[in-house]
Structures are given as structure tokens and as C-alpha cells.
Design a protein around this motif. Structure first.
Motif, PDB file in Angstrom:
ATOM      1  N   ASP A 285       0.873  -1.172   0.000  1.00  0.00           N
ATOM      2  CA  ASP A 285       0.000   0.000   0.000  1.00  0.00           C
ATOM      3  C   ASP A 285       0.911   1.222   0.000  1.00  0.00           C
ATOM      4  O   ASP A 285       2.130   1.087  -0.177  1.00  0.00           O
ATOM      5  N   SER A 286       0.366   2.403   0.212  1.00  0.00           N
ATOM      6  CA  SER A 286       1.181   3.612   0.085  1.00  0.00           C
ATOM      7  C   SER A 286       2.228   3.755   1.177  1.00  0.00           C
ATOM      8  O   SER A 286       3.149   4.575   1.071  1.00  0.00           O
ATOM      9  N   ASN A 287       2.129   2.956   2.235  1.00  0.00           N
ATOM     10  CA  ASN A 287       3.106   3.032   3.331  1.00  0.00           C
ATOM     11  C   ASN A 287       4.280   2.075   3.175  1.00  0.00           C
ATOM     12  O   ASN A 287       5.383   2.357   3.633  1.00  0.00           O
ATOM     13  N   GLY A 288       4.040   0.915   2.581  1.00  0.00           N
ATOM     14  CA  GLY A 288       5.092  -0.080   2.470  1.00  0.00           C
ATOM     15  C   GLY A 288       4.590  -1.351   1.817  1.00  0.00           C
ATOM     16  O   GLY A 288       3.491  -1.388   1.259  1.00  0.00           O
ATOM     17  N   TYR A 289       5.392  -2.439   1.901  1.00  0.00           N
ATOM     18  CA  TYR A 289       4.990  -3.677   1.238  1.00  0.00           C
ATOM     19  C   TYR A 289       5.257  -4.885   2.137  1.00  0.00           C
ATOM     20  O   TYR A 289       6.065  -4.834   3.068  1.00  0.00           O
ATOM     21  N   ILE A 290       4.523  -5.950   1.832  1.00  0.00           N
ATOM     22  CA  ILE A 290       4.735  -7.218   2.544  1.00  0.00           C
ATOM     23  C   ILE A 290       5.308  -8.238   1.575  1.00  0.00           C
ATOM     24  O   ILE A 290       4.974  -8.264   0.391  1.00  0.00           O
ATOM     25  N   TYR A 291       6.200  -9.079   2.114  1.00  0.00           N
ATOM     26  CA  TYR A 291       6.760 -10.200   1.355  1.00  0.00           C
ATOM     27  C   TYR A 291       6.424 -11.465   2.112  1.00  0.00           C
ATOM     28  O   TYR A 291       6.777 -11.618   3.280  1.00  0.00           O
ATOM     29  N   ASP A 292       5.682 -12.353   1.459  1.00  0.00           N
ATOM     30  CA  ASP A 292       5.291 -13.622   2.061  1.00  0.00           C
ATOM     31  C   ASP A 292       5.782 -14.748   1.165  1.00  0.00           C
ATOM     32  O   ASP A 292       5.178 -15.044   0.129  1.00  0.00           O
ATOM     33  N   PRO A 293       6.901 -15.382   1.531  1.00  0.00           N
ATOM     34  CA  PRO A 293       7.481 -16.420   0.668  1.00  0.00           C
ATOM     35  C   PRO A 293       6.558 -17.623   0.461  1.00  0.00           C
ATOM     36  O   PRO A 293       6.699 -18.352  -0.517  1.00  0.00           O
ATOM     37  N   LYS A 294       5.592 -17.811   1.365  1.00  0.00           N
ATOM     38  CA  LYS A 294       4.647 -18.923   1.209  1.00  0.00           C
ATOM     39  C   LYS A 294       3.531 -18.593   0.220  1.00  0.00           C
ATOM     40  O   LYS A 294       2.772 -19.476  -0.180  1.00  0.00           O
ATOM     41  N   GLY A 295       3.440 -17.333  -0.131  1.00  0.00           N
ATOM     42  CA  GLY A 295       2.354 -16.887  -1.005  1.00  0.00           C
ATOM     43  C   GLY A 295       1.370 -16.036  -0.230  1.00  0.00           C
ATOM     44  O   GLY A 295       0.975 -16.387   0.892  1.00  0.00           O
ATOM     45  N   ILE A 296       0.975 -14.906  -0.795  1.00  0.00           N
ATOM     46  CA  ILE A 296       0.064 -13.976  -0.133  1.00  0.00           C
ATOM     47  C   ILE A 296      -1.272 -14.657   0.181  1.00  0.00           C
ATOM     48  O   ILE A 296      -1.867 -15.310  -0.674  1.00  0.00           O
ATOM     49  N   ASP A 297      -1.704 -14.501   1.434  1.00  0.00           N
ATOM     50  CA  ASP A 297      -3.034 -14.972   1.825  1.00  0.00           C
ATOM     51  C   ASP A 297      -4.029 -13.890   1.427  1.00  0.00           C
ATOM     52  O   ASP A 297      -4.191 -12.880   2.106  1.00  0.00           O
ATOM     53  N   LEU A 298      -4.713 -14.113   0.316  1.00  0.00           N
ATOM     54  CA  LEU A 298      -5.569 -13.081  -0.252  1.00  0.00           C
ATOM     55  C   LEU A 298      -6.730 -12.709   0.662  1.00  0.00           C
ATOM     56  O   LEU A 298      -7.117 -11.530   0.737  1.00  0.00           O
ATOM     57  N   GLU A 299      -7.282 -13.679   1.364  1.00  0.00           N
ATOM     58  CA  GLU A 299      -8.423 -13.368   2.225  1.00  0.00           C
ATOM     59  C   GLU A 299      -8.040 -12.398   3.335  1.00  0.00           C
ATOM     60  O   GLU A 299      -8.826 -11.534   3.715  1.00  0.00           O
ATOM     61  N   THR A 300      -6.812 -12.538   3.861  1.00  0.00           N
ATOM     62  CA  THR A 300      -6.346 -11.589   4.873  1.00  0.00           C
ATOM     63  C   THR A 300      -6.233 -10.190   4.284  1.00  0.00           C
ATOM     64  O   THR A 300      -6.665  -9.204   4.888  1.00  0.00           O
ATOM     65  N   VAL A 301      -5.642 -10.093   3.093  1.00  0.00           N
ATOM     66  CA  VAL A 301      -5.481  -8.794   2.441  1.00  0.00           C
ATOM     67  C   VAL A 301      -6.845  -8.166   2.156  1.00  0.00           C
ATOM     68  O   VAL A 301      -7.073  -6.980   2.428  1.00  0.00           O
ATOM     69  N   ARG A 302      -7.771  -8.943   1.659  1.00  0.00           N
ATOM     70  CA  ARG A 302      -9.101  -8.418   1.334  1.00  0.00           C
ATOM     71  C   ARG A 302      -9.812  -7.906   2.587  1.00  0.00           C
ATOM     72  O   ARG A 302     -10.438  -6.847   2.572  1.00  0.00           O
TER      73      ARG A 302
END
Length: 459
Positions: free
Chosen positions: A275-292
């Protein structure tokens, strides 16, 4: 004179004409750097078609094309929850109506100014042409920042905004939609105010509406899904696919969320978003439901992701997201987020394809890096056209007073993105730049608009 000499003479004349038009744009629009950038990128790529068809120069098509038909600026006063009067600026550029009513989103963000609105409207003209739908180019918005505002404040602001905007829009005149900072909530409030002022239910005046009052299934997903569909066509041209690939997506709004979803459905592992503040790196793959949930429901910052997924890493600032090695990069945040240095990092990290989900997310220098490295590059006006394409389908459904199901809309979207890819490839090959989809998309979008302008006379 030989054919080669004739061609060289015409190309030289075309280059001089294009440069002259660009110089005029810079002179007439001082300090509007985003607008200058958008105009230069498109004009430079039109040299081959202008050289081959002198009518575009002789009839002053480019001079007319770079000047919007109308730019409206207005005051937007509203009252916050503490009773303090606030004042923002509203904008609407009605850029080109040669092939249909103006069509383009509304952006609510502190960075909004005349330069950004004009660059977006200019790009929108070509993008809308590429969709094959009968829609012209427009764009609008305000320097209002919806972040941290209550629903009441959002409602009061959007009602004030629409109280002025309604004078200039209509189902057959200008049909706005959402963009950054404008989602279903904002569209709903604006539609309600428009209906209240007009005392009529004109469903086709806005797109991106709720399903219960004239919206289209598939519209929410359209830009993100469409971007992935376009990139998939590029990948297939080299025997590649999303299956098993590593993907980095910038942003965490509507476009990014559904790009992540579709990429994952096609077998990719999406490892980062921002987002405009920063970024996340998830080597297991982004959990889309959490982001949503964080972004669409709770309206929190992306940094909260790591509290639920401690194996993930959050980094302040967004620029270094492009240093994460990946096969595919989907910039879905904002303009000029990938500069030359970031582009070089992506190339060094093994990127094979770029799909621009945002509007003009790569600088001119970054695009040059990608093209020189033979990276597949899907420019925004082609790759992110899915959103406005389904907006046009929403307009069609409103006119028919009939709704298609999700799969029907998605199938139409998929076919539109395939058509855009094929037309861009064909135009690039026809005009001597095989594989260059920047040139191909610009020429394909330009030809339809320019020919319509000529047919309609000097207006």
C-alpha cells in the motif's frame, strides 16, 4: 527517388511534426509533467503511422488530439465530523468523444491535479478505443483523501462533489466510474445524489454500481482479471504461463486484489503486495483473504498482515518491492512507481513479463529498460483495459434493462483482452515494430479515434 528514400523522407517529416506537436503541448501546459510524459510516450510511437498516412498530419489530427474537448474544475465544500468546513477541488476532463460518450473513472487522492487528470483522460481515449466498445475518453476526481474519513464524511463530500458534477454527465454524454479512492461506497453515494437531483433513475450515468441497483457482475474483478488475461496471452506467445511462476504485485486495492486472485487461480505464487506506506513479502504466497479483509472491510494498513502471518516481512516504503526476484511483475498501484533503477532490478531478478495494472506505472526510462532486455511488456492502456471494457458492458446491460451472469461477463472480458492483445501485436508488426506492444497498442487505439475525428470534420 527510391522507395527507401521516400520512406525516410516521410518518416523524417513525421518525426518533425510529432516533435512540433509535443513542444506545443509543453509550452501550453507548463509544469504538467505527468501529462507531458503521457503525450510523449504516445506521440513518439505514432511516427510510423503518421509517416505512412500523411492525412493525419495534413488534417491536424494530433494538434486536436492532444487538446481535451473540455476541462471542468470546481469547488467542493463539505463539513467534517467536527463541524469544520473543508474545501477540495473537483475535476472532470472530457477528453475525446469521437467514438462515443466520455468514459473514465473518478480518482480521490491528494495528488490529483489538472496534470494527472489530463494524462489519465488522454490515456483513457486510446484505452477505450482498444476495447472495441463505443466509448470516448474522460477522467475526473478530486484532491480529497478518503483515508481515515468516516462514512458520514465520505457521504457529505461525495454528495457535494456530485452536486456540481451532475451538470456535465449523463448516460449518453459522460459516464464516470471508480478509480483510486473511489469504490462501491463512493459510487453508491454519488449515484444516490445524482438520482436525488435529477428525480429520475438513470442507471447508465455511473458504472461500478452495486449489483442491486444496476451494477454488473464481474465489474469488481474486471481490471485485475483482465490484466492477468492479457499477460497470459503474452506469456503464451513464448511458451510460458502463470503455472509455477513467482509473481510480485504492487498495490492492495481493487486491481491488485483481483490480479492476485486470478494469478493464483492460474497456478502462480504471488509473494508480495503493497500500500502507500510499504509492502509485505510472504514467501509462502500472499493470503488473499487476509489482504481483502484488511483493505476492503477493516480499511487498515497492509502492515497489519504480518501480525497474522509472522513468517511474512513488512518493509516501510514501496520502492524496494521491485528488488524481489520474480517471473512476472504486475504494477497495480499508481503512476511512475517503476523508475529506471527499479526496472533494472526487475530485469536482474529474472522478470519475464510486466503487466501494467495501474495507469502509467512505468516511467519512459523504465519501459526502455524492459524493451531492451526483451522482457514481455503489456502497457497500461492495453493490459488494464478490462475495467472500462466491463464498465461498457454494464452500460449495455443498463440500456437493455437486463443482466448477464458472472460467467457470461467474464467470458466477454476474456475475449476482449485477447482481441486487444491480437490487435496490438498486428499493429506493431504492420508498422515495423514487431513485438513492441507499446507501439502496437498506441497505433491500434489511435487509428480508430483519428479516423472518426476525420470523418466528423474539424470540431
Amino acid at each position: 527517388m527510391s522507395n527507401v528514400q521516400t520512406l525516410n523522407t516521410e518518416e523524417t517529416a513525421a518525426k518533425e511534426y510529432v516533435q512540433e506537436v509535443y513542444n506545443t503541448v509543453v509550452k501550453r501546459n507548463p509544469n504538467e509533467t505527468e501529462f507531458h510524459q503521457a503525450v510523449k510516450e504516445i506521440l513518439d510511437s505514432l511516427v510510423p503511422i503518421v509517416a505512412r498516412h500523411p492525412k493525419y498530419r495534413q488534417l491536424g489530427v494530433l494538434e486536436r488530439l492532444v487538446e481535451p474537448e473540455r476541462l471542468v474544475t470546481f469547488r467542493v465544500p463539505w463539513v467534517d465530523d467536527q463541524g469544520v468546513v473543508r474545501v477540495n477541488r473537483g475535476f472532470r476532463v472530457q477528453y475525446n468523444s469521437s467514438i462515443g460518450p466520455y468514459k473514465g473513472g473518478l480518482r480521490f487522492h491528494p495528488s490529483v491535479n489538472a496534470s494527472i487528470i489530463k494524462f489519465l483522460g488522454f490515456e483513457q481515449t486510446f484505452k477505450n478505443s482498444l476495447t472495441g466498445q463505443a466509448i470516448g475518453g474522460g477522467k475526473g476526481g478530486s484532491d480529497f483523501d478518503p483515508k481515515g474519513k468516516s462514512d458520514g464524511e465520505i457521504m457529505r463530500f461525495t454528495q457535494s462533489f456530485m452536486t456540481e458534477l451532475y451538470k456535465y454527465i449523463g448516460p449518453d454524454t459522460d459516464v464516470p466510474a471508480g478509480d483510486i479512492g473511489v469504490g462501491a461506497r463512493e459510487i453508491g453515494f454519488m449515484f444516490g445524489q445524482y438520482k436525488r437531483i435529477r428525480s429520475s433513475f438513470e442507471a447508465g450515468v455511473l458504472t461500478g454500481k452495486g449489483i442491486g441497483y444496476g451494477g454488473s457482475l464481474g465489474r469488481t474483478e474486471a481490471t485485475g482479471y483482465g490484466c492477468v488475461y492479457f499477460v497470459n496471452e503474452m506469456l503464451n506467445s513464448r511458451g510460458l504461463s502463470f503455472e509455477g511462476s513467482t509473481v510480485v504485485v504492487s498495490g492492495s486495492g481493487n486491481v491488485a486484489i483481483y490480479a492476485i486472485q486470478k494469478a493464483a487461480q492460474l497456478g502462480a505464487r504471488v509473494v508480495a503486495c503493497s500500500d502507500s506506506n510499504g509492502y509485505i513479502y510472504d514467501p509462502k504466497g500472499i493470503d488473499l483473504e487476509t489482504v481483502r479483509r484488511l483493505k476492503e472491510v477493516e480499511r487498515k494498513r497492509i502492515s497489519e498482515y504480518v501480525t497474522e502471518h509472522p513468517h511474512a516481512v513488512y518493509t516501510e516504503g514501496c520502492q524496494n518491492i521491485w528488488s524481489i526476484p520474480c517471473d512476472i511483475a504486475l504494477p497495480c498501484a499508481t503512476q511512475n512507481e517503476i523508475d529506471e533503477e527499479s526496472a533494472k532490478k526487475l530485469v536482474a531478478g529474472g522478470v519475464q513479463a510486466i503487466g501494467e495494472g495501474a495507469n502509467m506505472p512505468s516511467t519512459l526510462e523504465a519501459i526502455e529498460v524492459f524493451l531492451n532486455a526483451n522482457v514481455l511488456f503489456g502497457p497500461a492502456k492495453a493490459a488494464n483495459a478490462g475495467g472500462v471494457a466491463v464498465s461498457a458492458l454494464e452500460m449495455s446491460q443498463n440500456s437493455m434493462r437486463y443482466s448477464w451472469n458472472f460467467h457470461e461477463v467474464d467470458d466477454k472480458l476474456h475475449q476482449i483482452m485477447k482481441n486487444i492483445y491480437r490487435e496490438s501485436v498486428a499493429a506493431a508488426e504492420e508498422y515495423g515494430h514487431p513485438g513492441n506492444l507499446v507501439v502496437g497498442a498506441n497505433i491500434a487505439g489511435f487509428k480508430k479515434v483519428a479516423d472518426a475525428m476525420i470523418a466528423q470534420g474539424v470540431i
